[in-house]
Design a protein around this motif. Structure first.
Motif, PDB file in Angstrom:
ATOM      1  N   PHE A 145       8.809  29.988   6.401  1.00 47.69           N
ATOM      2  CA  PHE A 145       9.331  28.621   6.393  1.00 47.69           C
ATOM      3  C   PHE A 145       9.002  27.906   5.088  1.00 47.69           C
ATOM      4  N   LEU A 146       7.823  28.182   4.534  1.00 46.27           N
ATOM      5  CA  LEU A 146       7.451  27.570   3.258  1.00 46.27           C
ATOM      6  C   LEU A 146       8.379  28.037   2.139  1.00 46.27           C
ATOM      7  N   MET A 206       6.579  33.504  18.152  1.00 46.95           N
ATOM      8  CA  MET A 206       7.143  33.269  16.817  1.00 46.95           C
ATOM      9  C   MET A 206       7.432  34.618  16.148  1.00 46.95           C
ATOM     10  N   ASP A 207       8.445  35.309  16.657  1.00 54.17           N
ATOM     11  CA  ASP A 207       8.813  36.601  16.087  1.00 54.17           C
ATOM     12  C   ASP A 207       9.865  36.405  14.992  1.00 54.17           C
ATOM     13  N   THR A 208      10.285  37.508  14.387  1.00 52.83           N
ATOM     14  CA  THR A 208      11.230  37.442  13.279  1.00 52.83           C
ATOM     15  C   THR A 208      12.547  36.812  13.690  1.00 52.83           C
ATOM     16  N   ARG A 209      13.006  37.137  14.889  1.00 53.13           N
ATOM     17  CA  ARG A 209      14.291  36.603  15.359  1.00 53.13           C
ATOM     18  C   ARG A 209      14.239  35.083  15.487  1.00 53.13           C
ATOM     19  N   LEU A 210      13.169  34.553  16.084  1.00 58.17           N
ATOM     20  CA  LEU A 210      13.059  33.105  16.250  1.00 58.17           C
ATOM     21  C   LEU A 210      12.935  32.414  14.896  1.00 58.17           C
ATOM     22  N   CYS A 211      12.188  33.002  13.980  1.00 58.32           N
ATOM     23  CA  CYS A 211      12.061  32.417  12.638  1.00 58.32           C
ATOM     24  C   CYS A 211      13.419  32.291  11.966  1.00 58.32           C
ATOM     25  N   LEU A 212      14.212  33.358  12.028  1.00 62.20           N
ATOM     26  CA  LEU A 212      15.540  33.330  11.416  1.00 62.20           C
ATOM     27  C   LEU A 212      16.443  32.307  12.100  1.00 62.20           C
ATOM     28  N   GLN A 213      16.345  32.213  13.425  1.00 66.43           N
ATOM     29  CA  GLN A 213      17.172  31.254  14.157  1.00 66.43           C
ATOM     30  C   GLN A 213      16.811  29.820  13.802  1.00 66.43           C
ATOM     31  N   LEU A 214      15.511  29.519  13.718  1.00 61.96           N
ATOM     32  CA  LEU A 214      15.083  28.164  13.390  1.00 61.96           C
ATOM     33  C   LEU A 214      15.492  27.789  11.963  1.00 61.96           C
ATOM     34  N   ALA A 215      15.315  28.723  11.031  1.00 58.50           N
ATOM     35  CA  ALA A 215      15.699  28.449   9.641  1.00 58.50           C
ATOM     36  C   ALA A 215      17.208  28.260   9.521  1.00 58.50           C
ATOM     37  N   ALA A 216      17.977  29.147  10.163  1.00 60.43           N
ATOM     38  CA  ALA A 216      19.440  29.036  10.095  1.00 60.43           C
ATOM     39  C   ALA A 216      19.924  27.745  10.742  1.00 60.43           C
ATOM     40  N   ALA A 217      19.325  27.369  11.872  1.00 60.89           N
ATOM     41  CA  ALA A 217      19.713  26.133  12.550  1.00 60.89           C
ATOM     42  C   ALA A 217      19.396  24.914  11.693  1.00 60.89           C
ATOM     43  N   SER A 218      18.288  24.958  10.973  1.00 55.65           N
ATOM     44  CA  SER A 218      17.918  23.836  10.107  1.00 55.65           C
ATOM     45  C   SER A 218      18.941  23.646   8.996  1.00 55.65           C
ATOM     46  N   TRP A 219      19.296  24.732   8.327  1.00 55.99           N
ATOM     47  CA  TRP A 219      20.271  24.639   7.242  1.00 55.99           C
ATOM     48  C   TRP A 219      21.643  24.235   7.780  1.00 55.99           C
ATOM     49  N   ALA A 220      22.075  24.863   8.877  1.00 58.93           N
ATOM     50  CA  ALA A 220      23.410  24.578   9.414  1.00 58.93           C
ATOM     51  C   ALA A 220      23.516  23.140   9.914  1.00 58.93           C
ATOM     52  N   SER A 221      22.480  22.653  10.585  1.00 57.67           N
ATOM     53  CA  SER A 221      22.510  21.280  11.106  1.00 57.67           C
ATOM     54  C   SER A 221      22.658  20.270   9.982  1.00 57.67           C
ATOM     55  N   GLY A 222      21.945  20.505   8.882  1.00 57.55           N
ATOM     56  CA  GLY A 222      22.050  19.588   7.749  1.00 57.55           C
ATOM     57  C   GLY A 222      23.451  19.540   7.169  1.00 57.55           C
ATOM     58  N   PHE A 223      24.063  20.707   6.974  1.00 58.95           N
ATOM     59  CA  PHE A 223      25.376  20.732   6.345  1.00 58.95           C
ATOM     60  C   PHE A 223      26.467  20.221   7.286  1.00 58.95           C
ATOM     61  N   LEU A 224      26.331  20.433   8.578  1.00 63.81           N
ATOM     62  CA  LEU A 224      27.331  19.941   9.519  1.00 63.81           C
ATOM     63  C   LEU A 224      27.251  18.434   9.695  1.00 63.81           C
ATOM     64  N   SER A 225      26.025  17.917   9.788  1.00 63.70           N
ATOM     65  CA  SER A 225      25.865  16.488  10.068  1.00 63.70           C
ATOM     66  C   SER A 225      26.410  15.618   8.947  1.00 63.70           C
TER      67      SER A 225
END
Length: 306
Positions: A65-66, A139-158
């Motif tokens: 995340f950093l 906090m496995d690899t899948r959840l990390c990728l999902q949280l990061a992708a959701a953060s980026w996507a939410s910003g660009f959509l909003s």
């Protein structure tokens, strides 16, 4: 028909960014200051990304995340500072209407993405401190990728919604923006359209993008602090809180300034103060993030030495 012809003749084709209102005698000083800030910001955040990629000890969810945050800060600064630096060199502070809307779009996207990314980082620290035995399974690899992708996507959509609304406003009067970059409220102040609906939607979207992540982050740190103070060992308390204190510092600086700009009532007299607050989350936060995380984090310092 006469009114329509007048409007067509006076339509704004470019905006003038007033920056900080400094005179020509201070341009060199401001140029050197912002050039130094931009250089340190890019260098520091690039070091964070490289360290996370090449050092196996840093390939954990926290540093994943950093690394995302460092990448976001590079984009954030590059959206604002290069144009400002160019204006100090050339003396031309104009920006085309399309260029202004483009800058605002990416600024809003990245700001919203950072809100959600900071919330994801706080959730990661909550699991690490409050539920250490279940941390790796949750906090496995899948959840990390999902949280990061959701953060980026939410910003660009909003911010697509807000940019569409603001770009459809009419600008047929003054074209001087009392700011150092294209932002929503200074732009709406120049519009000759009715901006009440757009202003309301902007405040709502800004609230949705900032308040829920802020409340999630705040709640996570309440649980973290409650868990840390119950640790019997002083060494254990210090170690547990050291991993969170740097993140908490960044969160307070970022959210405090962004909420002051977008959620407080807006009046003409507030534009200058909003400019000052904007400096914190657009220029200083990207600069301070790598310094805070590297100087206050033992693992990052050891990785940098290696």
């Amino acid at each position: 028909m006469a009114n329509q012809d007048w409007k067509n003749e006076t339509v704004v084709t470019e905006f003038i960014l007033l920056n900080f209102g400094n005179g020509p005698e201070l341009d060199s000083l401001f140029f050197l200051m912002f050039l130094s800030i931009y250089f340190v910001t890019i260098t520091g955040n690039t070091f964070i990304i490289v360290l996370v990629m090449v050092n196996q000890h840093l390939q954990t969810p926290m540093y994943f995340f950093l690394g995302n945050l460092a990448c976001l800060e590079i984009c954030y600064s590059s959206n604002i500072l290069p144009r400002m630096l160019l204006s100090y060199v050339s003396g031309d502070t104009s920006i085309s209407v399309s260029g202004c809307f483009t800058q605002y779009y990416f600024f809003g996207c990245l700001a919203a993405a950072e809100c959600y990314l900071l919330a994801a980082m706080s959730y990661d620290r909550y699991l690490a401190v409050c539920k250490p035995l279940h941390y790796l399974s949750h906090m496995d690899t899948r959840l990390c990728l999902q949280l990061a992708a959701a953060s980026w996507a939410s910003g660009f959509l909003s911010n697509s919604i807000l940019t569409s609304l603001i770009s459809n406003l009419d600008f047929c009067g003054p074209n001087e923006i009392d700011h150092f970059f294209c932002d929503s409220f200074p732009l709406m102040k120049l519009s000759c359209s009715d901006t009440r609906v757009v202003g309301f939607v902007t405040s709502v979207v800004a609230g949705v993008c900032s308040l829920p992540p802020f409340l999630l982050t705040f709640s996570s740190y309440l649980y973290i602090i409650g868990t840390v103070v119950r640790i019997p060992s002083a060494t254990g308390r210090k170690k547990a809180f050291s991993t969170c204190s740097s993140h908490l510092t960044v969160v307070i600086l970022f959210y405090g300034s962004i909420l002051a700009v977008y959620e407080l009532p807006h009046h003409n007299t507030q534009i200058s103060s909003n400019k000052v607050f904007s400096v914190f989350y657009t220029i200083l936060t990207p600069l301070l993030n790598p310094l805070i995380y590297s100087l206050r984090n033992k693992e990052v310092k050891e990785a940098l030495q290696k």
